[in-house]
Design a protein around this motif. Structure first.
Motif, PDB file in Angstrom:
ATOM      1  N   ARG A  58      -8.275  10.338   2.608  1.00  0.00           N
ATOM      2  CA  ARG A  58      -9.268  10.524   1.541  1.00  0.00           C
ATOM      3  C   ARG A  58      -9.965  11.861   1.723  1.00  0.00           C
ATOM      4  O   ARG A  58     -10.418  12.183   2.816  1.00  0.00           O
ATOM      5  N   GLU A 109     -12.694  14.535   1.650  1.00  0.00           N
ATOM      6  CA  GLU A 109     -14.148  14.510   1.813  1.00  0.00           C
ATOM      7  C   GLU A 109     -14.709  15.878   1.507  1.00  0.00           C
ATOM      8  O   GLU A 109     -14.037  16.887   1.685  1.00  0.00           O
ATOM      9  N   SER A 157       0.835  -1.205   0.000  1.00  0.00           N
ATOM     10  CA  SER A 157       0.000   0.000   0.000  1.00  0.00           C
ATOM     11  C   SER A 157       0.877   1.266   0.000  1.00  0.00           C
ATOM     12  O   SER A 157       0.591   2.238  -0.708  1.00  0.00           O
ATOM     13  N   PHE A 187      -6.355   9.537  -7.469  1.00  0.00           N
ATOM     14  CA  PHE A 187      -5.824   8.261  -6.948  1.00  0.00           C
ATOM     15  C   PHE A 187      -6.423   7.964  -5.566  1.00  0.00           C
ATOM     16  O   PHE A 187      -5.803   7.293  -4.753  1.00  0.00           O
ATOM     17  N   GLU A 188      -7.610   8.469  -5.351  1.00  0.00           N
ATOM     18  CA  GLU A 188      -8.182   8.416  -4.005  1.00  0.00           C
ATOM     19  C   GLU A 188      -8.313   6.982  -3.475  1.00  0.00           C
ATOM     20  O   GLU A 188      -8.131   6.733  -2.282  1.00  0.00           O
ATOM     21  N   GLU A 189      -8.572   6.048  -4.391  1.00  0.00           N
ATOM     22  CA  GLU A 189      -8.749   4.654  -3.936  1.00  0.00           C
ATOM     23  C   GLU A 189      -7.433   4.074  -3.403  1.00  0.00           C
ATOM     24  O   GLU A 189      -7.435   3.102  -2.644  1.00  0.00           O
ATOM     25  N   LEU A 190      -6.312   4.709  -3.805  1.00  0.00           N
ATOM     26  CA  LEU A 190      -5.008   4.227  -3.326  1.00  0.00           C
ATOM     27  C   LEU A 190      -4.627   4.845  -1.990  1.00  0.00           C
ATOM     28  O   LEU A 190      -3.710   4.385  -1.326  1.00  0.00           O
ATOM     29  N   ALA A 199      -7.320   5.580   4.301  1.00  0.00           N
ATOM     30  CA  ALA A 199      -8.631   6.157   4.621  1.00  0.00           C
ATOM     31  C   ALA A 199      -8.503   7.563   5.215  1.00  0.00           C
ATOM     32  O   ALA A 199      -9.284   8.467   4.889  1.00  0.00           O
ATOM     33  N   GLU A 213       2.286   1.783  -3.413  1.00  0.00           N
ATOM     34  CA  GLU A 213       1.268   2.347  -4.317  1.00  0.00           C
ATOM     35  C   GLU A 213       1.098   3.845  -4.087  1.00  0.00           C
ATOM     36  O   GLU A 213       1.009   4.640  -5.021  1.00  0.00           O
ATOM     37  N   ARG A 243      -6.599  13.442  -5.924  1.00  0.00           N
ATOM     38  CA  ARG A 243      -8.007  13.037  -5.903  1.00  0.00           C
ATOM     39  C   ARG A 243      -8.250  11.923  -6.917  1.00  0.00           C
ATOM     40  O   ARG A 243      -9.120  11.076  -6.721  1.00  0.00           O
TER      41      ARG A 243
END
Lengths: 202, 299
Positions: free
Chosen positions: A195, A197, A121, A186-189, A192, A124, A184
């Protein structure tokens, strides 16, 4: 290590003394070069060239922060190499996969307590950051690398890029906003806690 | 969009605020704004998040040591020495070229200035008149070149004096002829060279005196001969007789030859100067190019 003494010896031609300075700063120099270049092979060349150049220019060092002085040479060498690559683009030596992902990847410093998933992680995340850095203009990239990634203060960064403090301040602000926009994507990478909001701010 | 509501200036202020790089007054003002404006608070939170994310970026492990070896240092030192030497040679050649070129330009303009001032018809005529007045008029005799040699006429003397005066008068005529503006036809074909060559003549005649050294008189002959002969031929419409060979004794010949020799030497010097200029320009440009290529190659 008494840095001032080592610098003095090295200025008098003592290569061993200079190599002790190299050992102390080679990690930061290589990391700055890598974040600027985005390519491990080119970063090695730039770092080596910067140290050779630093040795031959050591007589011009007039005190102050040696780290800032050295990183200025590293960033200048990176600028030169980026310009050269722009003039004469070359294909990477590493094999490239079907989705243009390079198989060879840089080795990250890992925490021994880190699980393999966490290490993956982090790698990434680092790639995502590097991609966004690569999209920044070089003048913006260098201040983000020096201040946010290397943790230098504004004055040191200004010394390293040989620009006024105000310029560093405004470039950093704009670079941060651009990085935020890019990350933004690559937010899934992102972990938490990182991220974004709510509404976009830029 | 929030971006429309938050100006770049505010982003800059927020970014510096995060890093503690604002003054006490700015901090106070920003704190009060943050308390009032929700968008500003959100923008600050997101900037802080980005900064934290960047700070967590993992560091790379360097693949090898970058310690320098003596060979690396030596090869670089050699390159730097060669680069410095080539650059220095180029700079010195450039400076020398600039000096030579400027000097050349200066002396050329000086020479052109002399030529431009030389054929002043009025001055020449006036000087010729002065020459006629200062020397008693004699019979119209043939140009006796011998008189202009080392036997300087004595004023108010014997027939040599008269001959000298006649010659001076004739020379004065020649000066007048030459000084007259061309009126077209054959007369107007008189070459400017002839006019230019006449310049020193009146002076030498006007100052003709027993104390006059032979050198100016020999020059006077040389200078007036072309103009006089051609002018006379043009006026009479006859074929110009071959120019009289100056009767010069050995000393005069030596002087004439030494004059020609000096001219040759001067021509040679100019040629050498030009060659030096070209060579220096070439060295300066080639050296600069080589230094630039070495600098590029060293990267």
């Amino acid at each position: 290590m008494d840095e001032a003494k080592m610098i003095l010896y090295a200025q008098n031609g003592d290569l061993d003394a200079f190599n002790r300075l190299v050992l102390a700063y080679q990690d930061v120099a290589y990391n700055v070069a890598y974040r600027m270049m985005g390519d491990p092979a080119a970063s090695q060349d730039v770092t080596q060239e910067a140290f050779i150049s630093a040795y031959s220019k050591l007589h011009t060092f007039r005190g102050g922060s040696f780290k800032a002085w050295l990183l200025r040479i590293v960033t200048n060498a990176s600028y030169d190499e980026l310009r050269r690559l722009k003039r004469r683009p070359s294909t990477p030596l590493e094999p490239v996969g079907r989705d243009d992902e390079e198989f060879a990847s840089p080795v990250w410093l890992t925490d021994p307590a880190e699980s393999p998933e966490e290490a993956a992680s982090r790698a990434e995340l680092s790639r995502a950051i590097q991609r966004c850095l690569d999209r920044l203009e070089v003048d913006f990239r260098v201040v983000v690398v020096l201040v946010d990634i290397q943790g230098m203060d504004y004055a040191e960064a200004a010394e390293s890029v040989k620009s006024p403090l105000g310029t560093v301040k405004s470039r950093l602000a704009r670079a941060r906003v651009k990085m935020q926009e890019c990350l933004r994507g690559f937010e899934e990478l992102l972990p938490a806690r990182f991220r974004y909001e709510g509404e976009r701010i830029a | 969009m929030m971006a429309d509501r938050i100006s770049p200036k505010d982003f800059e202020l927020l970014s510096a605020y995060l890093d503690g790089q604002v003054s006490a007054g700015e901090r106070q003002r920003l704190d009060s704004r943050l308390a009032r404006e929700a968008d500003l608070r959100r923008a600050l939170a997101q900037l802080r998040q980005t900064r934290e994310l960047l700070r967590t970026a993992p560091h790379l492990q360097r693949p090898r040591s970058f310690a320098l070896t003596p060979e690396m240092v030596k090869s670089r030192a050699r390159l730097i020495r060669a680069f410095s030497a080539v650059r220095m040679v180029s700079i010195v050649a450039g400076i020398l070229f600039a000096f030579l070129f400027a000097g050349d330009l200066f002396f050329n303009s000086f020479r052109v200035g002399n030529i431009a001032f030389a054929p002043q018809a009025g001055e020449m005529a006036a000087e010729a008149d002065m020459a006629e007045e200062s020397i008693p008029a004699g019979d119209d005799q043939e140009l006796d070149l011998e008189m202009q040699g080392d036997e300087t006429p004595e004023v108010g003397g014997d027939e040599d004096t008269a001959a000298g005066a006649a010659e001076a008068g004739e020379a004065g005529d020649a000066v007048e002829d030459a000084a007259q503006p061309p009126t077209g036809g054959a007369e107007s074909e008189m070459t400017p060279t002839g006019m230019f060559l006449l310049v020193p003549e009146p002076t030498s005649l006007a100052t003709a005196s027993p104390a006059l050294t032979p050198t100016p008189l020999v020059q006077a002959y040389k200078l007036t001969d072309t103009g006089t002969a051609s002018t006379r031929a043009q006026a009479t419409g006859t074929q110009p007789s071959p120019p009289p060979q100056p009767y010069l004794d050995n000393d005069d010949k030596g002087l004439v030859e030494s004059g020609a020799g000096a001219e040759r030497e001067s021509g040679l010097a100019v040629l050498l100067l030009k060659i030096a200029e070209i060579a220096l320009a070439f060295v300066a440009v080639a050296g600069g190019l080589a230094a630039w290529l070495m600098r590029r190659g060293s990267r």
